[in-house]
Scaffold this active site. Structure first.
Site, PDB file in Angstrom:
ATOM      1  N   HIS A  67     -30.694 -36.572 -87.965  1.00 19.17           N
ATOM      2  CA  HIS A  67     -29.522 -36.248 -88.787  1.00 19.17           C
ATOM      3  C   HIS A  67     -29.536 -37.084 -90.079  1.00 19.17           C
ATOM      4  O   HIS A  67     -29.417 -36.549 -91.187  1.00 19.17           O
ATOM      5  CB  HIS A  67     -28.270 -36.535 -87.938  1.00 19.17           C
ATOM      6  CG  HIS A  67     -26.954 -36.408 -88.640  1.00 19.17           C
ATOM      7  ND1 HIS A  67     -25.962 -35.575 -88.205  1.00 19.17           N
ATOM      8  CD2 HIS A  67     -26.455 -37.021 -89.750  1.00 19.17           C
ATOM      9  CE1 HIS A  67     -24.910 -35.683 -89.012  1.00 19.17           C
ATOM     10  NE2 HIS A  67     -25.187 -36.557 -89.959  1.00 19.17           N
ATOM     11  N   GLU A  68     -29.740 -38.405 -89.928  1.00 18.02           N
ATOM     12  CA  GLU A  68     -29.712 -39.280 -91.103  1.00 18.02           C
ATOM     13  C   GLU A  68     -30.913 -39.074 -92.016  1.00 18.02           C
ATOM     14  O   GLU A  68     -30.792 -39.135 -93.242  1.00 18.02           O
ATOM     15  CB  GLU A  68     -29.650 -40.743 -90.672  1.00 18.02           C
ATOM     16  CG  GLU A  68     -28.344 -41.136 -90.031  1.00 18.02           C
ATOM     17  CD  GLU A  68     -27.140 -40.711 -90.844  1.00 18.02           C
ATOM     18  OE1 GLU A  68     -27.130 -40.895 -92.079  1.00 18.02           O
ATOM     19  OE2 GLU A  68     -26.213 -40.160 -90.243  1.00 18.02           O
ATOM     20  N   HIS A  71     -30.267 -36.292 -94.335  1.00 15.74           N
ATOM     21  CA  HIS A  71     -29.484 -36.726 -95.514  1.00 15.74           C
ATOM     22  C   HIS A  71     -30.402 -37.391 -96.544  1.00 15.74           C
ATOM     23  O   HIS A  71     -30.336 -37.102 -97.735  1.00 15.74           O
ATOM     24  CB  HIS A  71     -28.430 -37.767 -95.110  1.00 15.74           C
ATOM     25  CG  HIS A  71     -27.239 -37.212 -94.396  1.00 15.74           C
ATOM     26  ND1 HIS A  71     -26.507 -36.153 -94.869  1.00 15.74           N
ATOM     27  CD2 HIS A  71     -26.629 -37.596 -93.248  1.00 15.74           C
ATOM     28  CE1 HIS A  71     -25.501 -35.914 -94.036  1.00 15.74           C
ATOM     29  NE2 HIS A  71     -25.557 -36.775 -93.040  1.00 15.74           N
ATOM     30  N   ASP A 166     -19.311 -36.779 -92.857  1.00 11.03           N
ATOM     31  CA  ASP A 166     -19.964 -35.819 -93.754  1.00 11.03           C
ATOM     32  C   ASP A 166     -18.962 -34.788 -94.274  1.00 11.03           C
ATOM     33  O   ASP A 166     -19.007 -34.385 -95.432  1.00 11.03           O
ATOM     34  CB  ASP A 166     -21.103 -35.106 -93.019  1.00 11.03           C
ATOM     35  CG  ASP A 166     -22.202 -36.078 -92.647  1.00 11.03           C
ATOM     36  OD1 ASP A 166     -22.378 -37.067 -93.385  1.00 11.03           O
ATOM     37  OD2 ASP A 166     -22.866 -35.857 -91.628  1.00 11.03           O
TER      38      ASP A 166
HETATM   39 ZN   LIG Z   1     -24.184 -37.344 -91.525  1.00 11.97          ZN
END
Ligand SMILES: [Zn+2]
Length: 391
Positions: A67-68, A71, A166
């Protein structure tokens, strides 16, 4: 959010872990090994429950990392430099050197995280279904199903429109796009974050008193972290906005004491020119800046080697040092200062060293601004305001 310890680097992005992750890791492994797994499939050995529980917890952190990383990768593609990512209680945080340039870029950087978690949730659902159809171990199917559920939960929770989640960034992007005012957008998103934080804290306390105690503690803790993070973010945004009217040269320490690159560490420590004055010094070679050295780095040189080690050996080279131009707005330089390990920004004018910015320079400037009052500095975000400053 700064890492308590650093795990390593993935594609040049530093991956760190905050202490709060250990709490979550233990709670997850414990919850699976002592709760969910034996409850769903009783009668297996305790070791087996723990092995499956621990592996599932590790895979869970792998999905947080995915997930990170998403980003970070999208941020880089949007031209925003990422220093590192830190896993913490609520998932992760990417430390970016600057803000997204446009609301569209912000939407892409923030949106990809929940998207990846959602996709992982669907993928784990499929894997659980396939394993079940292939009559795999019921415990493994249970753990994969849990991973599917937790990733979908992660996607949904992170999509809640409240900073620092987010969804809060998405909300900020929409407000920014509609009003054209980044500060108002941030204030809106962080206010939503504080409301959500308080709501979770109160709900957690309520559950603690009447319902499942563990869930109550859990919710209150998450609410508390959200509340704190949203408050800090809102305050930073206001400071950053106030500082956007001040050019770096107004706040920097001009003509900083600098040390030659060929000076030995021993001579540096003996030199009355440097002693007790600062804890970070620009390093120069023939007058041109080549790096930055800190007492922290100097201290790591063994005493026996200090006579033969020169500053060039221990300094951080200029290419890795945070720098700024003298006319850049101080507000834009803040993220760079925050993310720099030495907490210093060298100010360069046409390659020549003209100053240095430290956190105390910034807090002094903030103290001045708050003393002068908003009327004298030309209003928030007013870049012409600096003309009112006397010479
Ligand atoms: Zn996030």
């Amino acid at each position: 959010m700064r890492p308590t310890f650093v795990l390593g680097r993935v594609r040049g992005v530093e991956v760190g872990v905050n202490w709060s992750v250990l709490v979550v890791f233990v709670l997850i492994a414990l919850g699976l090994a002592q709760g969910r797994l034996p409850a769903a499939h009783p009668g297996r050995s305790a070791v087996l429950y723990w092995v499956v529980g621990l592996v599932a917890a590790v895979v869970f952190f792998g999905s947080l990392l995915a997930h990170e990383m998403a980003h970070a990768v999208v941020a880089r593609r949007e031209g925003v430099e990422v220093d590192g990512i830190t896993l913490w209680l609520l998932g992760g945080a990417a430390r970016m050197r600057a803000e997204a340039g446009t609301p569209g870029a912000e939407v892409r950087i923030a949106g990809v995280g929940p998207l990846v978690s959602g996709v992982l949730g669907v993928a784990f659902t499929l894997v659980a279904w396939l394993l079940d159809a292939a009559s795999a171990s019921a415990l493994v199917v249970e753990a994969v199903a849990w991973l599917a559920g937790i990733n979908i939960l992660l996607a949904l929770f992170n999509a809640v429109p409240a900073a620092p989640l987010d969804g809060g960034r998405l909300l900020r992007a929409v407000l920014w796009w509609r009003t054209g005012d980044r500060l108002r957008a941030t204030v809106g998103a962080t206010t939503a974050g504080r409301v959500l934080g308080w709501a979770l804290v109160l709900l957690g306390l309520y559950l603690f008193l009447v319902g499942p105690m563990v869930n109550g503690v859990w919710l209150a803790l998450i609410g508390w972290f959200l509340l704190a993070a949203a408050t800090v973010e809102g305050r930073q945004a206001r400071v950053q906005d106030a500082l956007s009217g001040i050019p770096v040269r107004r706040a920097m320490t001009p003509e900083p004491v600098n040390a030659p690159a060929d000076l030995t560490v021993a001579d540096f420590l003996d030199g009355p020119l440097f002693r007790y004055r600062h804890s970070a010094f620009p390093v120069t070679d023939g007058g041109a800046p080549v790096g930055l050295v800190t007492l922290h780095r100097i201290r790591r040189v063994p005493v026996a080697e200090r006579g033969t080690t020169v500053l060039a050996d221990v300094m951080r080279p200029l290419a890795e040092v945070a720098t700024a131009g003298p006319e850049e707005p101080l507000g834009d330089v803040l993220p760079r200062l925050e993310s720099a390990e030495e907490r210093r920004v060298l100010v360069l004018d046409d390659g020549a060293l003209v100053g240095i910015v430290s956190p105390s320079d910034v807090s002094r400037t903030v103290a001045w601004l708050t003393s002068i009052g908003p009327g004298r500095r030309g209003g928030p975000g007013h870049r012409g305001g600096e003309r009112r400053w006397g010479q």
